[in-house]
Design a protein around this motif. Structure first.
Motif, mmCIF file in Angstrom:
data_model
loop_
_atom_site.group_PDB
_atom_site.id
_atom_site.type_symbol
_atom_site.label_atom_id
_atom_site.label_comp_id
_atom_site.label_asym_id
_atom_site.label_seq_id
_atom_site.Cartn_x
_atom_site.Cartn_y
_atom_site.Cartn_z
ATOM 1 N N GLN A 197 -17.369 0.786 4.185
ATOM 2 C CA GLN A 197 -16.591 1.470 5.212
ATOM 3 C C GLN A 197 -15.213 0.812 5.352
ATOM 4 N N MET A 198 -14.169 1.541 4.988
ATOM 5 C CA MET A 198 -12.822 0.981 5.065
ATOM 6 C C MET A 198 -12.410 0.724 6.507
ATOM 7 N N LEU A 225 -3.118 -4.605 1.189
ATOM 8 C CA LEU A 225 -3.911 -3.542 0.590
ATOM 9 C C LEU A 225 -3.482 -2.179 1.121
ATOM 10 N N PHE A 226 -3.270 -2.085 2.433
ATOM 11 C CA PHE A 226 -2.904 -0.805 3.028
ATOM 12 C C PHE A 226 -1.487 -0.375 2.659
ATOM 13 N N THR A 227 -0.594 -1.326 2.532
ATOM 14 C CA THR A 227 0.802 -0.964 2.275
ATOM 15 C C THR A 227 1.152 -0.970 0.796
ATOM 16 N N SER A 228 0.341 -1.639 -0.043
ATOM 17 C CA SER A 228 0.664 -1.705 -1.463
ATOM 18 C C SER A 228 -0.598 -1.802 -2.316
ATOM 19 N N PRO A 229 -1.457 -0.771 -2.277
ATOM 20 C CA PRO A 229 -2.674 -0.791 -3.095
ATOM 21 C C PRO A 229 -2.326 -0.729 -4.574
ATOM 22 N N LYS A 230 -3.083 -1.442 -5.402
ATOM 23 C CA LYS A 230 -2.774 -1.519 -6.827
ATOM 24 C C LYS A 230 -3.662 -0.613 -7.679
ATOM 25 N N THR A 231 -4.805 -0.185 -7.172
ATOM 26 C CA THR A 231 -5.743 0.595 -7.974
ATOM 27 C C THR A 231 -6.052 1.921 -7.296
ATOM 28 N N THR A 233 -8.989 3.147 -6.903
ATOM 29 C CA THR A 233 -10.132 2.927 -6.006
ATOM 30 C C THR A 233 -9.660 2.466 -4.643
ATOM 31 N N ALA A 234 -8.695 1.541 -4.615
ATOM 32 C CA ALA A 234 -8.147 1.081 -3.332
ATOM 33 C C ALA A 234 -7.495 2.228 -2.582
ATOM 34 N N ARG A 235 -6.719 3.042 -3.293
ATOM 35 C CA ARG A 235 -6.062 4.176 -2.644
ATOM 36 C C ARG A 235 -7.083 5.161 -2.075
ATOM 37 N N ASN A 236 -8.184 5.348 -2.780
ATOM 38 C CA ASN A 236 -9.225 6.253 -2.278
ATOM 39 C C ASN A 236 -9.881 5.701 -1.017
ATOM 40 N N PHE A 237 -10.156 4.403 -1.003
ATOM 41 C CA PHE A 237 -10.732 3.796 0.201
ATOM 42 C C PHE A 237 -9.768 3.916 1.375
ATOM 43 N N ILE A 238 -8.500 3.626 1.129
ATOM 44 C CA ILE A 238 -7.508 3.717 2.202
ATOM 45 C C ILE A 238 -7.395 5.151 2.702
ATOM 46 N N GLY A 239 -7.485 6.099 1.780
ATOM 47 C CA GLY A 239 -7.398 7.499 2.156
ATOM 48 C C GLY A 239 -8.486 7.941 3.104
ATOM 49 N N SER A 240 -9.595 7.203 3.158
ATOM 50 C CA SER A 240 -10.686 7.569 4.069
ATOM 51 C C SER A 240 -10.340 7.295 5.524
ATOM 52 N N VAL A 241 -9.350 6.419 5.764
ATOM 53 C CA VAL A 241 -8.957 6.117 7.147
ATOM 54 C C VAL A 241 -7.473 6.347 7.396
ATOM 55 N N SER A 242 -6.703 6.543 6.336
ATOM 56 C CA SER A 242 -5.251 6.723 6.478
ATOM 57 C C SER A 242 -4.781 7.629 5.349
ATOM 58 N N SER A 243 -4.798 8.916 5.588
ATOM 59 C CA SER A 243 -4.593 9.892 4.525
ATOM 60 C C SER A 243 -3.180 9.843 3.953
ATOM 61 N N ASN A 244 -3.103 9.950 2.622
ATOM 62 C CA ASN A 244 -1.826 10.077 1.933
ATOM 63 C C ASN A 244 -1.512 11.528 1.566
ATOM 64 N N THR A 245 -2.439 12.429 1.857
ATOM 65 C CA THR A 245 -2.286 13.798 1.390
ATOM 66 C C THR A 245 -1.304 14.572 2.254
ATOM 67 N N LEU A 246 -0.790 15.633 1.680
ATOM 68 C CA LEU A 246 0.117 16.499 2.410
ATOM 69 C C LEU A 246 -0.648 17.344 3.412
ATOM 70 N N PRO A 247 0.007 17.773 4.480
ATOM 71 C CA PRO A 247 -0.638 18.690 5.416
ATOM 72 C C PRO A 247 -1.074 19.966 4.698
ATOM 73 N N GLU A 248 -2.087 20.626 5.253
ATOM 74 C CA GLU A 248 -2.646 21.817 4.624
ATOM 75 C C GLU A 248 -1.571 22.843 4.280
ATOM 76 N N PHE A 308 2.454 -0.721 10.546
ATOM 77 C CA PHE A 308 2.779 -0.233 9.215
ATOM 78 C C PHE A 308 2.783 1.284 9.263
ATOM 79 N N GLY A 309 3.555 1.867 8.390
ATOM 80 C CA GLY A 309 3.682 3.313 8.428
ATOM 81 C C GLY A 309 3.772 3.919 7.051
ATOM 82 N N LYS A 310 3.561 5.242 7.000
ATOM 83 C CA LYS A 310 3.689 6.001 5.760
ATOM 84 C C LYS A 310 4.458 7.275 6.057
#
Length: 346
Positions: A197-198, A225-231, A233-248, A308-310
Motif C-alpha cells: 500500500q503506497m 520517490l514521489f518527486t523523482s521516481p526512476k522506474t 513500477t515506482a510510478r505505478n505505485f505513486i499513481g495509486s495515491v497521486s495520479s499523473n493521468t490527465l483528467p477524463e 510537493f506538487g505536480k
C-alpha cells in the motif's frame, strides 16, 4: 544499524525468492519495503529475523552477522526484534493482558516486572480499559494494538511489520500508523514496514525500497520517490495515491511523440517540492518567456511536512522562447518531462 549484504534466498523447487539484496537501514528510522504480492517482501523481512535463513549473503544487525549465530545466540538476539502481523496472531483463550504477557513469560520475566511493563504498554497503545477482554471481543484495530503491544513489551530495538495494516479499514489504518509513529518517536525503535500500500509508505516511512521479482529495483527517501521516481513500477505505485493521468475530459486528445506541425503545442509534466511549490512558476514562464501556458492538471500535497506538487501543462510559443524557458526550468529543483505534442488549442 541493519545491513543486508548480497542476500539471496532460493527454495528447493528452484524458486529464487530474493536475489542479491543490499540494504542499509539506520537506527531509529521508519523504513518501508513495498512490492506486489509475490515480489519477495515477506521473505525479506523473515530473513531479517532469521525465521527464513538466507541461501547466501549476510544479515548484520548492530555489528553481528545473524547468519553465523548458533541457535542459542540467535534466540537471544531475537529478543531485540519484535514483529507484528497482518492477521494479528493472538491467542484466543488469553485476555489482552495475558496475550501481551506471553513473550515475557517465555523469557522468565518476574511477575512484578511483567505487571509494570504491561501496564505502561497498555497505556501507550490505548488499551488500558480492555486489558481483561478476549480477542473475540475486540475490533480489528484493537486486535492490532494488542499485537503491537505484545511485540514491543520486551523492549526491542527493531519492530518488523508484515502487512500489518492491510486487513484494516482506512480510518483504522490511520490510527495504527499514528500509533507506530508515536512508538518510533517515544521509544526510538527502528521500524521496517512491509506493505503493498503506497498510502502507508507515504504516511509513515522515512525511506523506501521497491522490490520486484526478488530484486530491489529502486530505493530512496519517500520524498525523492514521489518527486523523482526512476522506474515504471515506482510510478505505478505513486499513481495509486497521486495520479499523473490527465483528467477524463482530456483523454480523447491525440498526443503524438514527435512534432507533426509547426503550431503543435507541447504537453509536459512538472514535479516540484519544498519552497518551489509555492512559487509562481507558470506566471513566470508566461511573463518572462512570452509563452502561452495552460494548466491541464495540478495537485499539491505534503510528505513529512514538505510540500510537493505536480502539474501537467500545455505550452506554446516560439522555439527560442520555449528553449529558454526549459533551460530556466532545468536550473530549478524541478523534474520536467515532455509527454508529447498536441495539435491546436486544447
Amino acid at each position: 544499524m541493519i545491513e543486508l549484504k548480497h542476500v539471496s534466498k532460493s527454495y528447493t523447487a528452484g524458486v529464487d525468492a530474493l536475489k542479491d539484496i543490499n540494504l542499509t537501514i539506520n537506527d531509529g528510522e521508519i523504513f518501508g519495503i513495498i512490492g506486489q504480492s509475490g515480489a519477495g517482501k515477506s521473505t525479506l523481512i523473515r530473513c531479517i529475523n532469521m525465521l527464513e535463513r538466507p541461501t547466501s549473503g549476510e544479515v548484520i544487525i548492530n555489528g553481528k552477522d545473524m547468519t553465523k549465530l548458533s541457535t542459542s545466540e540467535l534466540r537471544a538476539e531475537r529478543r531485540h526484534i519484535g514483529m507484528i502481523f497482518q492477521h494479528f496472531n493472538l491467542l484466543s483463550s488469553r485476555t489482552v493482558y495475558e496475550n501481551i504477557a506471553f513473550p515475557l513469560e517465555l523469557y522468565g520475566t518476574p511477575k512484578e516486572e511483567q505487571k509494570k511493563k504491561i501496564t505502561d504498554i497498555l497505556e501507550l497503545v490505548g488499551l488500558t480499559e480492555y486489558k481483561d477482554k478476549y480477542p473475540s471481543q475486540l475490533s480489528g484495530g484493537q486486535k492490532q494494538r494488542v499485537g503491537i503491544a505484545r511485540a514491543i513489551v520486551s523492549d526491542p530495538d527493531i519492530l518488523l511489520s508484515d502487512e500489518a495494516t492491510s486487513a484494516l479499514d482506512p480510518e483504522t489504518v490511520k490510527s495504527i500508523l499514528n500509533l507506530l509513529k508515536d512508538i518510533n518517536r517515544k521509544l526510538h525503535i527502528t521500524i521496517i514496514m512491509i506493505t503493498h500500500q503506497m498510502e502507508v509508505i507515504k504516511s509513515i516511512a522515512d525511506r523506501v525500497a521497491i522490490i520486484e521479482h526478488g530484486h530491489i529495483i529502486e530505493q530512496s527517501s519517500v520524498l525523492d520517490l514521489f518527486t523523482s521516481p526512476k522506474t515504471e513500477t515506482a510510478r505505478n505505485f505513486i499513481g495509486s495515491v497521486s495520479s499523473n493521468t490527465l483528467p477524463e475530459g482530456l483523454k480523447n486528445y491525440h498526443i503524438h511523440d514527435e512534432r507533426e506541425n509547426a503550431d503543435d503545442h507541447i504537453m509536459m509534466r512538472l514535479s516540484f517540492r519544498g519552497d518551489v511549490a509555492n512559487e509562481p512558476i507558470i506566471a513566470k514562464l508566461a511573463r518572462d518567456y512570452n509563452l502561452e501556458v495552460s494548466i491541464l492538471y495540478g495537485t499539491v500535497d505534503f510528505i513529512q511536512g514538505v510540500s510537493f506538487g505536480k502539474l501537467i501543462i500545455d505550452v506554446s510559443g516560439s522555439d527560442s522562447n520555449i528553449t529558454a524557458a526549459f533551460n530556466h526550468l532545468h536550473s530549478l529543483p524541478i523534474e520536467s518531462e515532455v509527454l508529447g505534442y498536441v495539435s491546436g488549442n486544447i
